[in-house]
Design an enzyme around this catalytic site. Structure first.
Site, PDB file in Angstrom:
ATOM      1  N   HIS A  37       0.842  -1.214   0.000  1.00  0.00           N
ATOM      2  CA  HIS A  37       0.000   0.000   0.000  1.00  0.00           C
ATOM      3  C   HIS A  37       0.874   1.261   0.000  1.00  0.00           C
ATOM      4  O   HIS A  37       0.577   2.233  -0.680  1.00  0.00           O
ATOM      5  CB  HIS A  37      -0.867   0.044   1.265  1.00  0.00           C
ATOM      6  CG  HIS A  37      -1.905  -1.029   1.352  1.00  0.00           C
ATOM      7  ND1 HIS A  37      -1.989  -1.891   2.408  1.00  0.00           N
ATOM      8  CD2 HIS A  37      -2.919  -1.360   0.505  1.00  0.00           C
ATOM      9  CE1 HIS A  37      -3.004  -2.704   2.235  1.00  0.00           C
ATOM     10  NE2 HIS A  37      -3.587  -2.416   1.087  1.00  0.00           N
ATOM     11  N   ASP A 152      -4.344  -7.967  -7.341  1.00  0.00           N
ATOM     12  CA  ASP A 152      -5.754  -8.215  -7.665  1.00  0.00           C
ATOM     13  C   ASP A 152      -5.962  -7.794  -9.119  1.00  0.00           C
ATOM     14  O   ASP A 152      -6.655  -6.809  -9.406  1.00  0.00           O
ATOM     15  CB  ASP A 152      -6.649  -7.435  -6.708  1.00  0.00           C
ATOM     16  CG  ASP A 152      -6.459  -7.903  -5.283  1.00  0.00           C
ATOM     17  OD1 ASP A 152      -6.721  -9.078  -5.001  1.00  0.00           O
ATOM     18  OD2 ASP A 152      -6.000  -7.096  -4.447  1.00  0.00           O
TER      19      ASP A 152
HETATM   20  O1  PAF Z   1      -8.415  -4.102  -3.168  1.00  0.00           O
HETATM   21  C1  PAF Z   1      -9.029  -3.692  -2.161  1.00  0.00           C
HETATM   22  O2  PAF Z   1      -8.470  -3.460  -1.098  1.00  0.00           O
HETATM   23  C2  PAF Z   1     -10.521  -3.484  -2.259  1.00  0.00           C
HETATM   24  O3  PAF Z   1     -11.124  -4.421  -3.079  1.00  0.00           O
HETATM   25  C3  PAF Z   1     -10.908  -2.060  -2.684  1.00  0.00           C
HETATM   26  C4  PAF Z   1     -10.448  -1.750  -4.097  1.00  0.00           C
HETATM   27  C5  PAF Z   1     -10.312  -1.044  -1.726  1.00  0.00           C
HETATM   28  C6  PAF Z   1     -12.422  -1.896  -2.656  1.00  0.00           C
HETATM   29  O4  PAF Z   1     -12.944  -2.138  -1.392  1.00  0.00           O
END
Ligand code: PAF
Length: 282
Positions: A37, A152
């Protein structure tokens, strides 16, 4: 560092930046912040004037109540990590009511079939939940660019589709997977693994790399057979799926075709935690 729990206050705070045509980089997350992140935030900081990160465990994208309940929630620690990177980052950490305004349901989206594959097939309703929350967040934050991890990858393609279909003027930026030193893809779910399981989980990326070599030298079925056999002898893991798919359509590949880009996608369970990873193949 500014932290907002109410969308009305966040919008009020962002208004002058929007009026001054400053660019906004947005990083939506569900919290349990890790280095992956932070790398998204860093990229957003390099490319924009204003940075917003959301932290919200979105109930409508969970098709399993236990999974939602067990999802790590570590807001205080998250805020410390974000502040250590920069105290200029604006955080939006809403309550369910603030964002869903009394109607906690997912909207239905047409993603041209991208949601029929892999995660969409295995987690019914998941991508409607993702589309619902991301669209709401985009409408609130009005970002110039939004940053998503390639871990993802299907989600990334689906969000690109949602943006295109809703004519949203947002640049969706895919960022490379951030890995632990042993190759384990960073994920908020890793928080729930024991130290031993984190060590063992190095096997996932090693297997993906070996599958990639086989795919290059041979074909789809050889890589598939290899991964199936590899996980059969690793009894700590349960293989949910290993799929080689075309990156654009996400359709499962049967044989290699010229001029197509392929990616291998895997989901395995260890200690009751569902881990997801992928690798580009060509
Ligand atoms: O990837 C994630 O953490 C979640 O799917 C997101 C994009 C924040 C949506 O809740």
């Amino acid at each position: 560092m500014k932290v907002f729990h109410a969308q009305s206050q966040l919008k009020q705070h962002l208004q002058p930046f929007l009026q001054a045509k400053q660019t906004t980089g947005f990083v939506p997350t569900m919290g349990a912040i890790h280095k992956g992140h932070l790398s998204l935030l860093q990229q957003a900081m390099n490319e924009n004037d204003v940075i917003v990160m959301s932290i919200f465990v979105n109930p409508t994208q969970f098709n399993n109540a236990e999974d939602l309940e067990k999802y790590p929630r570590t807001l205080q620690k998250d805020l410390e990590l974000i502040e250590a990177l920069s105290n200029k980052i604006i955080v939006y950490a809403p309550t369910v009511d603030d964002i869903y305004e009394g109607n906690t349901v997912a909207q239905n989206f047409d993603y041209d079939g991208l949601d029929n594959e892999m995660e969409g097939a295995n987690r019914p309703g998941h991508f409607n939940g993702v589309g619902t929350i991301v669209k709401k967040l985009f409408e609130i934050v009005q970002p110039t660019k939004a940053y998503f991890g390639e871990k993802d990858f299907q989600q990334l393609q689906i969000i690109r589709k949602m943006v295109e279909k809703n004519n949203m003027k947002i640049d969706v930026v895919g960022c490379p997977i951030f890995r632990e030193a042993n190759g384990l893809a960073m994920s908020s779910r890793n928080e729930r693994l024991s130290v031993q399981a984190k060590d063992k989980a190095a096997f996932i990326y090693k297997t993906l790399q070996a599958a990639k070599d086989l795919f290059i030298e041979k074909d789809v079925k050889d890589a598939q057979a290899f991964v199936k056999t590899a996980f059969e002898s690793e009894t700590d893991f349960t293989l949910e799926y290993f799929i080689i798919a075309d990156e654009a359509s996400l359709k499962t590949a049967i044989v290699k075709e010229k001029n197509k880009n392929y990616r291998a996608f895997i989901v395995v369970h260890i200690e009751g935690v569902r881990l997801i990873d992928n690798i580009t193949l060509n």
